[in-house]
Write a protein that holds these residues in place. Structure first.
Motif, PDB file in Angstrom:
ATOM      1  N   MET A 181      12.095   4.701   5.710  1.00  0.00           N
ATOM      2  CA  MET A 181      11.056   5.720   5.628  1.00  0.00           C
ATOM      3  C   MET A 181      10.883   6.376   6.995  1.00  0.00           C
ATOM      4  N   ALA A 182      11.318   7.621   7.084  1.00  0.00           N
ATOM      5  CA  ALA A 182      11.107   8.397   8.317  1.00  0.00           C
ATOM      6  C   ALA A 182       9.860   9.243   8.106  1.00  0.00           C
ATOM      7  N   CYS A 194       4.898 -11.063   5.723  1.00  0.00           N
ATOM      8  CA  CYS A 194       5.793 -10.974   6.879  1.00  0.00           C
ATOM      9  C   CYS A 194       5.337  -9.863   7.804  1.00  0.00           C
ATOM     10  N   ASP A 195       5.409 -10.129   9.106  1.00  0.00           N
ATOM     11  CA  ASP A 195       5.207  -9.069  10.096  1.00  0.00           C
ATOM     12  C   ASP A 195       6.595  -8.537  10.439  1.00  0.00           C
ATOM     13  N   VAL A 196       6.866  -7.297  10.064  1.00  0.00           N
ATOM     14  CA  VAL A 196       8.230  -6.762  10.224  1.00  0.00           C
ATOM     15  C   VAL A 196       8.681  -6.682  11.680  1.00  0.00           C
ATOM     16  N   PRO A 238       9.034  12.134   4.447  1.00  0.00           N
ATOM     17  CA  PRO A 238       7.947  12.845   3.766  1.00  0.00           C
ATOM     18  C   PRO A 238       7.074  13.613   4.757  1.00  0.00           C
ATOM     19  N   SER A 287       9.501   0.538   4.337  1.00  0.00           N
ATOM     20  CA  SER A 287       8.372   1.479   4.286  1.00  0.00           C
ATOM     21  C   SER A 287       7.199   1.034   5.157  1.00  0.00           C
ATOM     22  N   SER A 317       0.840  -1.211   0.000  1.00  0.00           N
ATOM     23  CA  SER A 317       0.000   0.000   0.000  1.00  0.00           C
ATOM     24  C   SER A 317       0.872   1.258   0.000  1.00  0.00           C
ATOM     25  N   GLY A 318       0.274   2.359  -0.394  1.00  0.00           N
ATOM     26  CA  GLY A 318       0.874   3.677  -0.222  1.00  0.00           C
ATOM     27  C   GLY A 318       2.262   3.850  -0.810  1.00  0.00           C
ATOM     28  N   LEU A 319       3.163   4.365   0.014  1.00  0.00           N
ATOM     29  CA  LEU A 319       4.505   4.708  -0.464  1.00  0.00           C
ATOM     30  C   LEU A 319       5.292   3.465  -0.876  1.00  0.00           C
ATOM     31  N   LYS A 322       9.873   7.773  14.462  1.00  0.00           N
ATOM     32  CA  LYS A 322      10.525   8.316  13.263  1.00  0.00           C
ATOM     33  C   LYS A 322      11.820   9.060  13.611  1.00  0.00           C
ATOM     34  N   TYR A 381       4.395   7.941  17.324  1.00  0.00           N
ATOM     35  CA  TYR A 381       4.817   7.962  15.916  1.00  0.00           C
ATOM     36  C   TYR A 381       6.078   8.825  15.734  1.00  0.00           C
ATOM     37  N   THR A 426       1.215  12.569   3.258  1.00  0.00           N
ATOM     38  CA  THR A 426       1.097  12.057   1.892  1.00  0.00           C
ATOM     39  C   THR A 426      -0.217  11.305   1.761  1.00  0.00           C
ATOM     40  N   ASP A 439       4.860  -7.580   2.826  1.00  0.00           N
ATOM     41  CA  ASP A 439       3.782  -6.896   3.556  1.00  0.00           C
ATOM     42  C   ASP A 439       3.119  -7.891   4.505  1.00  0.00           C
ATOM     43  N   ILE A 440       2.457  -7.362   5.528  1.00  0.00           N
ATOM     44  CA  ILE A 440       1.714  -8.230   6.448  1.00  0.00           C
ATOM     45  C   ILE A 440       0.415  -8.698   5.791  1.00  0.00           C
ATOM     46  N   THR A 442      -2.241   8.682   1.431  1.00  0.00           N
ATOM     47  CA  THR A 442      -2.265   7.214   1.420  1.00  0.00           C
ATOM     48  C   THR A 442      -3.294   6.750   2.451  1.00  0.00           C
TER      49      THR A 442
HETATM   50  N1  NAD Z   1       1.302   8.851   4.415  1.00  0.00           N
HETATM   51  C1  NAD Z   1       1.962   9.765   5.086  1.00  0.00           C
HETATM   52  O1  NAD Z   1       1.462  10.877   5.306  1.00  0.00           O
HETATM   53  C2  NAD Z   1       3.362   9.511   5.552  1.00  0.00           C
HETATM   54  C3  NAD Z   1       4.174  10.608   5.872  1.00  0.00           C
HETATM   55  C4  NAD Z   1       5.460  10.393   6.326  1.00  0.00           C
HETATM   56  C5  NAD Z   1       5.934   9.103   6.474  1.00  0.00           C
HETATM   57  N2  NAD Z   1       5.140   8.054   6.162  1.00  0.00           N
HETATM   58  C6  NAD Z   1       5.692   6.720   6.370  1.00  0.00           C
HETATM   59  O2  NAD Z   1       5.724   6.041   5.134  1.00  0.00           O
HETATM   60  C7  NAD Z   1       5.597   4.638   5.359  1.00  0.00           C
HETATM   61  C8  NAD Z   1       4.480   4.092   4.504  1.00  0.00           C
HETATM   62  O3  NAD Z   1       3.260   4.681   4.911  1.00  0.00           O
HETATM   63  P1  NAD Z   1       2.003   4.783   3.949  1.00  0.00           P
HETATM   64  O4  NAD Z   1       1.504   6.150   4.035  1.00  0.00           O
HETATM   65  O5  NAD Z   1       2.379   4.204   2.636  1.00  0.00           O
HETATM   66  O6  NAD Z   1       0.985   3.846   4.733  1.00  0.00           O
HETATM   67  P2  NAD Z   1       0.017   2.684   4.207  1.00  0.00           P
HETATM   68  O7  NAD Z   1      -0.860   2.374   5.364  1.00  0.00           O
HETATM   69  O8  NAD Z   1      -0.595   3.060   2.915  1.00  0.00           O
HETATM   70  O9  NAD Z   1       1.041   1.490   3.932  1.00  0.00           O
HETATM   71  C9  NAD Z   1       1.739   0.850   4.971  1.00  0.00           C
HETATM   72  C10 NAD Z   1       1.909  -0.613   4.615  1.00  0.00           C
HETATM   73  O10 NAD Z   1       2.644  -1.234   5.678  1.00  0.00           O
HETATM   74  C11 NAD Z   1       2.042  -2.501   5.926  1.00  0.00           C
HETATM   75  N3  NAD Z   1       2.303  -2.924   7.305  1.00  0.00           N
HETATM   76  C12 NAD Z   1       1.763  -2.415   8.439  1.00  0.00           C
HETATM   77  N4  NAD Z   1       2.194  -3.106   9.501  1.00  0.00           N
HETATM   78  C13 NAD Z   1       3.035  -4.061   9.031  1.00  0.00           C
HETATM   79  C14 NAD Z   1       3.806  -5.082   9.649  1.00  0.00           C
HETATM   80  N5  NAD Z   1       3.782  -5.277  10.966  1.00  0.00           N
HETATM   81  N6  NAD Z   1       4.559  -5.879   8.852  1.00  0.00           N
HETATM   82  C15 NAD Z   1       4.560  -5.712   7.517  1.00  0.00           C
HETATM   83  N7  NAD Z   1       3.854  -4.776   6.870  1.00  0.00           N
HETATM   84  C16 NAD Z   1       3.108  -3.952   7.637  1.00  0.00           C
HETATM   85  C17 NAD Z   1       0.550  -2.290   5.687  1.00  0.00           C
HETATM   86  O11 NAD Z   1      -0.120  -3.514   5.465  1.00  0.00           O
HETATM   87  C18 NAD Z   1       0.580  -1.373   4.477  1.00  0.00           C
HETATM   88  O12 NAD Z   1       0.559  -2.111   3.279  1.00  0.00           O
HETATM   89  C19 NAD Z   1       5.349   4.467   6.855  1.00  0.00           C
HETATM   90  O13 NAD Z   1       6.557   4.146   7.489  1.00  0.00           O
HETATM   91  C20 NAD Z   1       4.861   5.836   7.274  1.00  0.00           C
HETATM   92  O14 NAD Z   1       5.109   6.081   8.618  1.00  0.00           O
HETATM   93  C21 NAD Z   1       3.861   8.226   5.694  1.00  0.00           C
END
Ligand code: NAD
Length: 261
Positions: A149-150, A70-72, A195, A98, A24-26, A169, A165, A198, A45-46, A200
């Motif tokens: 990813m911070a 995988c659970d990270v 970032p 990420s 998902s997302g980033l 970070k 959070y 964002t 991904d989990i 997501t």
């Molecule tokens: N979206 C934002 O505004 C933003 C801003 C700054 C930083 N970030 C960081 O970017 C990274 C990605 O965030 P995103 O916005 O894409 O979020 P997201 O929720 O869209 O994606 C996160 C992904 O991580 C997976 N995940 C969650 N727990 C997990 C685990 N225990 N093991 C494996 N996978 C796991 C989820 O299933 C998901 O697919 C994160 O580290 C987040 O903190 C996001």
């Protein structure tokens, strides 16, 4: 003297990348972009469904990806994920951490569970993958790239109930610098991307439920818009490519000007 042809400077063609949170997302945007740029990608991904979906999309479009569940935050899972990735592609040249979550509350109401879960996934999970992939990169002896990813929340405070959070970070940024120093002798370059908010799944729902939070995010970004995942893709390609071969221990802030104030 003939100058070196620099047109391949940003290439990651043929590299093997492992991206956590790729469902998902980033993480998803980076996995898809890396594949478009010719890298083979382990999509970790989990979520079974989401890791398989991104993997299918990459393979359908002529790329080469494997899905790994995988659970990270669990070291056994992480060890196995790295083994599966190495079984598929023989090496890991690039690691992108990420996977991450947010669990919001004012500090006075934050539970131990909220603190532990966020720190376990965002900080410990990032460390576990750095450690496991770092061991492989050291043993292989060909260097490597790690991109963590911070968030701007690791650089400045946020007023949206994010003590856990932001701590996670800030920890990622400090750990990134330390790993960069420890592993410089192995030519493993360790950097972070920070970032701002964002668009997501991580924040979409919150913004729907609380329009004032969206207002707060937007007011903090001089460019006047939230980032889209694609805005983070370029920095992730740069840091993985030869163009960044003298960059390590750095946090690349991608925030539309948020922290320039
Ligand atoms: N979206 C934002 O505004 C933003 C801003 C700054 C930083 N970030 C960081 O970017 C990274 C990605 O965030 P995103 O916005 O894409 O979020 P997201 O929720 O869209 O994606 C996160 C992904 O991580 C997976 N995940 C969650 N727990 C997990 C685990 N225990 N093991 C494996 N996978 C796991 C989820 O299933 C998901 O697919 C994160 O580290 C987040 O903190 C996001």
């Amino acid at each position: 003297m003939v100058e070196k042809d620099l047109r391949g400077l940003f290439s990651i063609e043929g590299k093997a990348a492992l991206v956590t949170g790729a469902g998902s997302g980033l993480g998803r945007a980076i996995a898809v972009a890396y594949a478009q740029f010719g890298a083979r990608v382990s999509c970790v991904d989990i979520s079974v469904k989401d890791s398989e979906a991104v993997c299918d999309e990459i393979n359908k479009n002529g790329g080469d990806a494997v899905a790994i569940v995988c659970d990270v935050s669990r070291s056994e899972d992480v060890r196995r994920a790295v083994e599966v990735s190495l079984g598929a592609f023989g090496a890991i040249d690039i690691l992108v951490n990420s996977a991450g979550i947010g669990m919001r509350s004012t500090a006075e109401d934050m539970t131990d569970v909220m603190w532990d879960r966020v720190l376990d996934i965002n900080l410990k999970g990032t460390f576990l993958f750095c450690r496991e992939v770092g061991r492989h990169m050291i043993e292989r002896g060909e260097g490597g790239r790690i991109i963590n990813m911070a968030s701007v929340g690791g650089v400045v405070g946020l007023e949206t109930g994010n003590a856990n959070y932001c701590a996670s970070k800030g920890g990622v940024i400090a750990m990134t610098k330390t790993l960069a120093l420890e592993w410089a002798k192995h030519k493993i370059l360790v950097n972070a991307v920070a970032p701002s908010h964002t668009r997501t799944a991580l924040i979409e729902k919150l913004m729907e439920q609380k329009p004032e939070v969206k207002e707060y995010f937007l007011n903090n970004i001089p460019l006047g818009m939230l980032a889209e995942p694609v805005h983070i893709v370029g920095p992730a390609i740069f840091l993985a490519s030869e163009a960044a071969s003298f960059v390590t221990g750095h946090t690349l802030i991608v925030d539309g000007g948020h922290t320039a104030r």
